[in-house]
Design a protein around this motif. Structure first.
Motif, mmCIF file in Angstrom:
data_model
loop_
_atom_site.group_PDB
_atom_site.id
_atom_site.type_symbol
_atom_site.label_atom_id
_atom_site.label_comp_id
_atom_site.label_asym_id
_atom_site.label_seq_id
_atom_site.Cartn_x
_atom_site.Cartn_y
_atom_site.Cartn_z
ATOM 1 N N GLY A 131 0.799 -1.164 -0.046
ATOM 2 C CA GLY A 131 -0.071 -0.072 -0.087
ATOM 3 C C GLY A 131 0.662 1.370 0.027
ATOM 4 O O GLY A 131 0.330 2.327 -0.125
ATOM 5 N N GLY A 132 2.145 1.155 0.138
ATOM 6 C CA GLY A 132 3.016 2.536 -0.035
ATOM 7 C C GLY A 132 3.007 2.840 -1.148
ATOM 8 O O GLY A 132 2.836 2.259 -2.292
ATOM 9 N N SER A 133 3.114 4.354 -1.003
ATOM 10 C CA SER A 133 2.989 5.129 -2.410
ATOM 11 C C SER A 133 4.121 6.281 -2.470
ATOM 12 O O SER A 133 4.131 7.073 -1.328
ATOM 13 N N SER A 134 4.689 6.295 -3.286
ATOM 14 C CA SER A 134 5.588 7.733 -3.399
ATOM 15 C C SER A 134 5.056 9.096 -3.787
ATOM 16 O O SER A 134 3.934 9.094 -4.126
ATOM 17 N N ASP A 167 4.164 -6.518 0.146
ATOM 18 C CA ASP A 167 5.514 -5.950 0.414
ATOM 19 C C ASP A 167 6.381 -6.075 -0.810
ATOM 20 O O ASP A 167 6.627 -7.266 -1.450
ATOM 21 N N THR A 168 7.023 -4.980 -1.386
ATOM 22 C CA THR A 168 7.574 -4.876 -2.508
ATOM 23 C C THR A 168 9.002 -4.467 -2.402
ATOM 24 O O THR A 168 9.306 -3.506 -1.948
ATOM 25 N N ASP A 169 9.971 -5.207 -3.063
ATOM 26 C CA ASP A 169 11.297 -4.794 -3.314
ATOM 27 C C ASP A 169 11.711 -4.189 -4.395
ATOM 28 O O ASP A 169 11.653 -4.807 -5.663
ATOM 29 N N MET A 170 11.375 -2.903 -4.722
ATOM 30 C CA MET A 170 11.459 -2.143 -6.113
ATOM 31 C C MET A 170 13.171 -1.558 -6.085
ATOM 32 O O MET A 170 13.727 -1.022 -5.351
ATOM 33 N N ARG A 171 13.234 -2.184 -7.356
ATOM 34 C CA ARG A 171 14.956 -1.649 -7.841
ATOM 35 C C ARG A 171 14.733 -0.679 -9.009
ATOM 36 O O ARG A 171 13.717 -0.675 -9.694
ATOM 37 N N ALA A 223 -1.378 -9.957 -5.428
ATOM 38 C CA ALA A 223 -0.133 -9.555 -4.488
ATOM 39 C C ALA A 223 -0.588 -9.334 -3.246
ATOM 40 O O ALA A 223 0.103 -9.484 -2.321
ATOM 41 N N GLU A 224 -1.919 -9.009 -2.973
ATOM 42 C CA GLU A 224 -2.465 -8.764 -1.708
ATOM 43 C C GLU A 224 -2.847 -9.890 -0.974
ATOM 44 O O GLU A 224 -3.412 -9.749 0.171
ATOM 45 N N GLY A 225 -2.779 -11.076 -1.563
ATOM 46 C CA GLY A 225 -2.893 -12.483 -0.859
ATOM 47 C C GLY A 225 -4.592 -12.838 -1.186
ATOM 48 O O GLY A 225 -4.823 -14.126 -0.758
ATOM 49 N N HIS A 226 -5.056 -12.307 -2.200
ATOM 50 C CA HIS A 226 -6.293 -13.030 -2.534
ATOM 51 C C HIS A 226 -6.300 -14.364 -3.356
ATOM 52 O O HIS A 226 -5.442 -14.405 -4.152
ATOM 53 N N ASP A 227 -7.148 -15.169 -2.993
ATOM 54 C CA ASP A 227 -7.087 -16.486 -4.013
ATOM 55 C C ASP A 227 -7.619 -16.190 -5.397
ATOM 56 O O ASP A 227 -8.318 -15.209 -5.604
ATOM 57 N N ILE A 228 -7.526 -17.259 -6.265
ATOM 58 C CA ILE A 228 -7.917 -17.100 -7.423
ATOM 59 C C ILE A 228 -9.471 -17.085 -7.720
ATOM 60 O O ILE A 228 -9.848 -16.222 -8.694
#
Length: 271
Positions: free
Chosen positions: A29-32, A82-86, A225-230
């Protein structure tokens, strides 16, 4: 971000930055802030999913794609999961070999490893990754060559300019599960289906079906990405059953949603 106009870093973000690029660890949910840079840059989500919003449209960046934002483009990033942004910045000589508009590319195995190497935590004195200037230049050339050879991906959703298309986009974004036809949506916003078809073809270069499918897959990536099922994701994005969703997702992303959600969605799945 290391270059350009920006506000203070949002709370909860851990960053390592230097002039050539860097790494940002975002909570879900983080935003720049809204920002722009004097150089074009590439972003890659080593984990999680990113959305890159510009005044020209929105790119979705799952972990098997790399997004390109040209120099001077006003933009912001948002993390889903949770995101590892490069981040890797490109000199004008290399940036000129990529499109003059935002784009999303397949992250081949080599491209992914180069981005990770150029943006990883191994650096001298906290200022640059542990490569000489000439080595970094060679790696950047390899990276741009890989992107130029890779197929551009349909994960960039252009922002409509016409007020009628903007109104329809708002409806589709707020209620992606809505299966109304274009004619039915047109009656809601006061525009005929023939007019809407022409506007979409001229402005967006796609049909209503293609546009709505891309918008729904964008939303599906965020939900996964937020964990919801298919099953939940399929219904929330307008598919009556998971099988239709799986087929559309696989066609666009190159991986089934199950493999994607389990984390087995590297470049090998997308060839």
């Amino acid at each position: 971000m290391p270059v350009g106009r920006q506000a203070s870093e949002p709370a909860g973000v851990t960053s390592r930055v230097w002039p050539s690029g860097g790494q940002h660890l975002w909570p879900s949910g983080g935003s720049s802030s809204v920002q722009s840079h004097a150089r074009g840059h590439l972003v890659y989500a080593a984990t999680g999913v990113l959305t890159v919003h510009t005044d020209r449209g929105t790119s979705v960046v799952p972990a098997n794609r790399i997004a390109w934002t040209p120099a001077g483009s006003t933009h912001r990033h948002r993390a889903h999961g949770d995101t590892d942004m490069r981040v890797v910045f490109l000199a004008p000589s290399l940036a000129g070999r990529l499109p003059d508009r935002p784009a999303v590319f397949l992250a081949t195995g080599l491209a992914r490893e180069v981005v990770l190497a150029l943006s990883g935590p191994h650096h001298h004195g906290g200022t640059e990754p542990g490569y000489s200037r000439s080595a970094r230049a060679r790696l950047l050339r390899v990276l741009v060559d890989e992107l130029r050879e890779a197929q551009e991906q349909p994960l960039y959703l252009p922002e409509p300019r016409d007020d009628r298309l903007r109104a329809m986009a708002r409806v589709l974004t707020e209620t992606p599960e809505d299966n109304s036809s274009m004619a039915e949506l047109g009656r809601t916003i006061g525009a005929g289906s023939r007019t809407l078809s022409r506007l979409m073809r001229n402005e967006l270069g796609m049909t209503f079906y293609e546009w709505r499918t891309q918008l729904r897959i964008h939303h599906a990536l965020v939900l996964l990405a937020e964990g919801h099922d298919i099953t939940h994701t399929a219904h929330a994005c307008g598919w009556a059953n998971p099988s239709g969703f799986i087929a559309a997702f696989t066609h666009l992303i190159g991986s089934t949603p199950g493999r994607y959600r389990a984390g087995r969605h590297g470049a090998a799945d997308s060839s």
